[in-house]
Each structure stands twice: as C-alpha cells, then as structure tokens.
Design a protein around this motif. Structure first.
Motif, PDB file in Angstrom:
ATOM      1  N   ILE A  76      32.307  42.108  55.384  1.00  0.00           N
ATOM      2  CA  ILE A  76      31.685  43.294  55.981  1.00  0.00           C
ATOM      3  C   ILE A  76      32.260  44.598  55.460  1.00  0.00           C
ATOM      4  N   MET A  77      33.133  44.535  54.476  1.00  0.00           N
ATOM      5  CA  MET A  77      33.676  45.767  53.902  1.00  0.00           C
ATOM      6  C   MET A  77      32.709  46.296  52.847  1.00  0.00           C
ATOM      7  N   SER A  78      32.131  47.463  53.112  1.00  0.00           N
ATOM      8  CA  SER A  78      31.143  48.035  52.195  1.00  0.00           C
ATOM      9  C   SER A  78      31.807  48.823  51.074  1.00  0.00           C
ATOM     10  N   ASP A  79      32.672  49.766  51.442  1.00  0.00           N
ATOM     11  CA  ASP A  79      33.273  50.655  50.457  1.00  0.00           C
ATOM     12  C   ASP A  79      34.686  51.000  50.892  1.00  0.00           C
ATOM     13  N   SER A  80      35.530  51.299  49.909  1.00  0.00           N
ATOM     14  CA  SER A  80      36.865  51.819  50.201  1.00  0.00           C
ATOM     15  C   SER A  80      36.992  53.205  49.585  1.00  0.00           C
ATOM     16  N   TYR A  81      37.844  54.031  50.188  1.00  0.00           N
ATOM     17  CA  TYR A  81      37.965  55.431  49.812  1.00  0.00           C
ATOM     18  C   TYR A  81      39.434  55.824  49.837  1.00  0.00           C
ATOM     19  N   SER A  82      39.766  56.866  49.095  1.00  0.00           N
ATOM     20  CA  SER A  82      41.073  57.493  49.259  1.00  0.00           C
ATOM     21  C   SER A  82      41.000  58.442  50.452  1.00  0.00           C
ATOM     22  N   ILE A  83      42.145  58.845  50.948  1.00  0.00           N
ATOM     23  CA  ILE A  83      42.149  59.750  52.100  1.00  0.00           C
ATOM     24  C   ILE A  83      41.525  61.103  51.733  1.00  0.00           C
ATOM     25  N   GLU A  84      41.601  61.483  50.456  1.00  0.00           N
ATOM     26  CA  GLU A  84      40.971  62.737  50.022  1.00  0.00           C
ATOM     27  C   GLU A  84      39.452  62.685  50.150  1.00  0.00           C
ATOM     28  N   ASP A  85      38.878  61.483  50.137  1.00  0.00           N
ATOM     29  CA  ASP A  85      37.430  61.327  50.243  1.00  0.00           C
ATOM     30  C   ASP A  85      36.999  60.949  51.663  1.00  0.00           C
ATOM     31  N   PHE A  86      37.831  61.286  52.643  1.00  0.00           N
ATOM     32  CA  PHE A  86      37.540  60.879  54.008  1.00  0.00           C
ATOM     33  C   PHE A  86      36.210  61.439  54.502  1.00  0.00           C
ATOM     34  N   GLN A  87      35.893  62.681  54.166  1.00  0.00           N
ATOM     35  CA  GLN A  87      34.645  63.269  54.658  1.00  0.00           C
ATOM     36  C   GLN A  87      33.441  62.483  54.147  1.00  0.00           C
ATOM     37  N   LEU A  88      33.487  62.042  52.896  1.00  0.00           N
ATOM     38  CA  LEU A  88      32.398  61.209  52.368  1.00  0.00           C
ATOM     39  C   LEU A  88      32.305  59.902  53.140  1.00  0.00           C
ATOM     40  N   ALA A  89      33.451  59.288  53.421  1.00  0.00           N
ATOM     41  CA  ALA A  89      33.447  58.044  54.190  1.00  0.00           C
ATOM     42  C   ALA A  89      32.846  58.271  55.577  1.00  0.00           C
ATOM     43  N   MET A  90      33.227  59.357  56.226  1.00  0.00           N
ATOM     44  CA  MET A  90      32.687  59.650  57.552  1.00  0.00           C
ATOM     45  C   MET A  90      31.196  59.927  57.486  1.00  0.00           C
ATOM     46  N   ASP A  91      30.756  60.685  56.489  1.00  0.00           N
ATOM     47  CA  ASP A  91      29.327  60.967  56.348  1.00  0.00           C
ATOM     48  C   ASP A  91      28.531  59.670  56.180  1.00  0.00           C
ATOM     49  N   ASN A  92      29.056  58.739  55.394  1.00  0.00           N
ATOM     50  CA  ASN A  92      28.372  57.459  55.205  1.00  0.00           C
ATOM     51  C   ASN A  92      28.348  56.648  56.491  1.00  0.00           C
ATOM     52  N   ALA A  93      29.446  56.710  57.257  1.00  0.00           N
ATOM     53  CA  ALA A  93      29.478  56.000  58.539  1.00  0.00           C
ATOM     54  C   ALA A  93      28.492  56.615  59.520  1.00  0.00           C
ATOM     55  N   VAL A  94      28.416  57.946  59.559  1.00  0.00           N
ATOM     56  CA  VAL A  94      27.467  58.629  60.440  1.00  0.00           C
ATOM     57  C   VAL A  94      26.037  58.251  60.087  1.00  0.00           C
ATOM     58  N   ALA A  95      25.749  58.137  58.791  1.00  0.00           N
ATOM     59  CA  ALA A  95      24.400  57.802  58.327  1.00  0.00           C
ATOM     60  C   ALA A  95      24.113  56.309  58.376  1.00  0.00           C
ATOM     61  N   ALA A  96      25.093  55.507  58.856  1.00  0.00           N
ATOM     62  CA  ALA A  96      24.953  54.047  58.960  1.00  0.00           C
ATOM     63  C   ALA A  96      24.642  53.407  57.612  1.00  0.00           C
ATOM     64  N   LYS A  97      25.244  53.945  56.567  1.00  0.00           N
ATOM     65  CA  LYS A  97      25.108  53.345  55.242  1.00  0.00           C
ATOM     66  C   LYS A  97      26.115  52.219  55.094  1.00  0.00           C
ATOM     67  N   GLY A  98      25.643  51.027  54.750  1.00  0.00           N
ATOM     68  CA  GLY A  98      26.551  49.907  54.582  1.00  0.00           C
ATOM     69  C   GLY A  98      27.091  49.431  55.920  1.00  0.00           C
ATOM     70  N   LEU A  99      28.240  48.738  55.867  1.00  0.00           N
ATOM     71  CA  LEU A  99      28.835  48.176  57.072  1.00  0.00           C
ATOM     72  C   LEU A  99      30.137  48.902  57.415  1.00  0.00           C
ATOM     73  N   LYS A 100      31.274  48.411  56.905  1.00  0.00           N
ATOM     74  CA  LYS A 100      32.547  49.030  57.249  1.00  0.00           C
ATOM     75  C   LYS A 100      33.076  49.870  56.091  1.00  0.00           C
ATOM     76  N   HIS A 101      33.532  51.084  56.426  1.00  0.00           N
ATOM     77  CA  HIS A 101      34.088  52.018  55.451  1.00  0.00           C
ATOM     78  C   HIS A 101      35.588  52.123  55.703  1.00  0.00           C
ATOM     79  N   VAL A 102      36.374  51.830  54.659  1.00  0.00           N
ATOM     80  CA  VAL A 102      37.818  51.671  54.817  1.00  0.00           C
ATOM     81  C   VAL A 102      38.557  52.677  53.944  1.00  0.00           C
ATOM     82  N   ILE A 103      39.526  53.372  54.552  1.00  0.00           N
ATOM     83  CA  ILE A 103      40.426  54.243  53.809  1.00  0.00           C
ATOM     84  C   ILE A 103      41.602  53.400  53.340  1.00  0.00           C
ATOM     85  N   VAL A 104      41.840  53.401  52.046  1.00  0.00           N
ATOM     86  CA  VAL A 104      42.921  52.599  51.478  1.00  0.00           C
ATOM     87  C   VAL A 104      43.967  53.540  50.908  1.00  0.00           C
ATOM     88  N   PHE A 105      45.205  53.348  51.308  1.00  0.00           N
ATOM     89  CA  PHE A 105      46.304  54.185  50.852  1.00  0.00           C
ATOM     90  C   PHE A 105      47.020  53.489  49.683  1.00  0.00           C
TER      91      PHE A 105
END
Length: 344
Positions: free
Chosen positions: A315-344
């Motif tokens: 169920i992991m759709s995409d991973s992001y850096s913390i710098e791209d958090f806003q993109l991850a949140m926007d995708n979650a708000v738009a219900a794109k994919g399943l789970k959006h994960v910030i990876v450090f």
C-alpha cells in the motif's frame, strides 16, 4: 533539525528546530520513516485546537526509526535499536489505563496530536510512553516505511477484533483507500470467506482487485452486484470511508445475525445518520464502533509485520524527502495513490 510544523489551517512550514534534549527517564529517536494519515490531512485542512503560529505542532503519528540516545534510568531500550512507536499514551492510573485500554484514557497524550510527532528528524520519547510499552522492537528485515504503517494497521486490527471476524464470514468492505486495503489484509488473516470490495472510485476498486485477485469487485449499487454474484448478503460489513450514506445503506446488505463495523469518524455536518431500526431489530444485527488501538494491538501488529504475515509494502504509493512534504500532503489531500511516506 528539520521538522514539519502546523501553524494553523492549511499552514505548514519546514522549520529548523533544536534536537530535543532528553531526561534520565526518556529516549531520543532518530526518525527514519513517517507516513501521512487521514488525521494529518484533516488537521491540515481544518486547523487544530490550540495550534497557531505562536504554538506550532510537529505533525505525524505513524513513524519508526532508531533509538540514538537513552537516559541513564532507561533499561528497556538500547542505542541502535530499531523500533516503531505506538502514538497514544494514557495517564496510567485511571480505570481504562489499568485495564490495558490506555488509548481510551480521557487525558491521553499522542504524538503529532497533543505533542510533537514524527515528521521531524528526531523525536523525544517521554518516560510514560516507555513505561507503558509504546515502543515496539522491529526485525532488521522490515523496512522503516512498512514499520511506520503498523499504526494504521493496528487500528484496523482493533476494529476487526472488536466486531469479531469469524472463519468463513462473507465480508463487504466499503472504501478502498489505504485503510480499506488493510481491512482486506486483516480479514484474510482472520479467515474470512468471500471478500467483496466497493468504492465510489472505479480506479480504487480496480487497484484492490489488482492487489488481491481473489476479492469480488462491486461497481455501483451493492444489492444489484450481490444479485449478479448470487449473494443474498454478508455476515460482516465494514465501512472504511467517511460516508454517512454508506453507513445508512449498509443495514440492507446484511445476513441474519450480521455485524457492521463503522470504522472512522464522519464530518460534523454528516455525523447524524438515519438508519432503519426495524432492519436492525428483525435481522438481529450488531453495529460496532472503534477508535485507535491498544498498545497490545500495536505490538501484536508489529509482530505480524515482523513475521511477514501482513504485506504492508503493497500500500505504499510514493516516498518523499522532508523537503517535499507539501507535495506529499497535496497528494494525500487529493487522494492520489494509497500511502505517502516521508523517508529520512
């Protein structure tokens, strides 16, 4: 350190903050992965009580990482240990807490809710979280991203344990977001028979069928689909979406002695749901609610993931850096994919 702070309604910033100092009874976690939850989305879209530019909050209650520092009185954790963190911490002394239901405590704390959470490079683990067993050890083979998803998985497990999934039960799951997909996984674990899946989005139903070819997809009206399958009804219906209409209609899909699980909350303007209580009465149905998870459920689900019994990686759709958090949140708000994960 870098941290994502909520300042108010739709106000997020990437901030530079000091690494937390720990006391003798605390520990410091280096976060390796943290996933965005529907609760994070709601807090972002609506704001949250007492959170402002003067009182920011680091979001994130689904996270995992490594213990990098422990206080001198901490004996249950070691530096270098790989762990996931159950977010809800009870007072420890009320009747609910002493019964093991610390997640139902009236004065509970929670990472990312009442205290800083996991969308940061480091998180301080307070003494009461360590004492109550909120820190779950992990095997090295488990990815940090999978470990971050133990939290929503354990919420799903809690709900299905409460409602009672029995071997051979025919199950309908309405809502094929990440939570609905997890409900498929856990229903299979409990030995469900036929599993029917439904969502307003054809793409999400198709995705569920792709991930689990043995499920029965339902597009459109549920009762018509049941007729085409030769299915009179189901023994268990799980509403895994914030849909008042689905809750109201779900009583019509049930076999005699059926059970319904209303998983998750509804928006305030839809929280009053009309139901036909005659159906409830004459079919002898049971409606179950659920919220969060106990520490025991969390640790059990961590073990199931450790033992590769639950394929969370699906169920992991995409991973992001913390710098791209806003993109991850926007995708979650738009219900794109399943789970959006910030990876450090």
């Amino acid at each position: 350190m870098k941290a994502i702070q909520l300042l108010g309604k739709e106000k997020l910033i990437l901030a530079e903050t000091p690494i937390p100092e720990i006391g003798d009874d605390e520990a410091l976690l280096k976060v390796r992965a943290a996933s965005i939850c529907g609760t994070d989305v709601r807090m972002y879209r609506n704001g949250y009580k007492n959170v402002s530019e003067d009182n920011p909050l680091v979001l994130g209650h689904e996270f995992a990482g490594d213990i990098v520092k422990v206080g001198k009185n901490v004996t249950s954790l070691t530096v270098g240990q790989k762990v996931a963190v159950a977010p809800n911490i009870g007072c420890g002394t009320c009747d609910l807490c002493v019964s093991g239901q610390t997640h139902l405590c009236n004065t509970y704390d929670a990472f990312g809710i009442s205290m800083d959470g996991g969308f940061a490079e480091y998180v301080k683990i307070p003494e009461h979280a360590i004492r109550q067993g909120n820190i779950a050890p992990l095997n090295e083979e488990i990815s940090y991203a999978e470990a971050a998803l133990v939290e929503p998985l354990s919420c799903v497990y809690n709900g299905q344990e409460l409602v009672g999934v029995r071997p051979g039960d025919d199950v309908l799951i309405i809502g094929m977001g990440p939570i609905g997909i997890m409900h498929i996984m856990v229903a299979k674990l409990f030995g469900a028979g036929k599993i029917f899946v439904n969502d307003l989005s054809k793409e999400r139903v198709d995705k569920a069928k792709e991930l689990f070819p043995d499920v029965y997809p339902i597009y459109g009206h549920v009762k018509e689909a049941f007729a085409s399958y030769g299915q009179p009804g189901v023994d268990l219906c799980i509403i895994a979406a914030p849909a008042a209409e689905a809750q109201a209609e779900s009583l019509n899909y049930m076999n005699m002695n059926g059970r319904l699980l209303f998983f998750g909350g509804l928006p305030d303007h839809k929280k009053i749901v009309p139901i036909d209580t005659n159906i409830l009465h004459y079919k002898q149905l049971r409606i179950q609610g659920c919220t969060k998870q106990s520490v025991y459920s969390y640790r059990l689900c961590a073990k199931l993931v450790n033992d590769k019994r639950i394929p969370l990686a699906k169920i992991m759709s995409d991973s992001y850096s913390i710098e791209d958090f806003q993109l991850a949140m926007d995708n979650a708000v738009a219900a794109k994919g399943l789970k959006h994960v910030i990876v450090f």
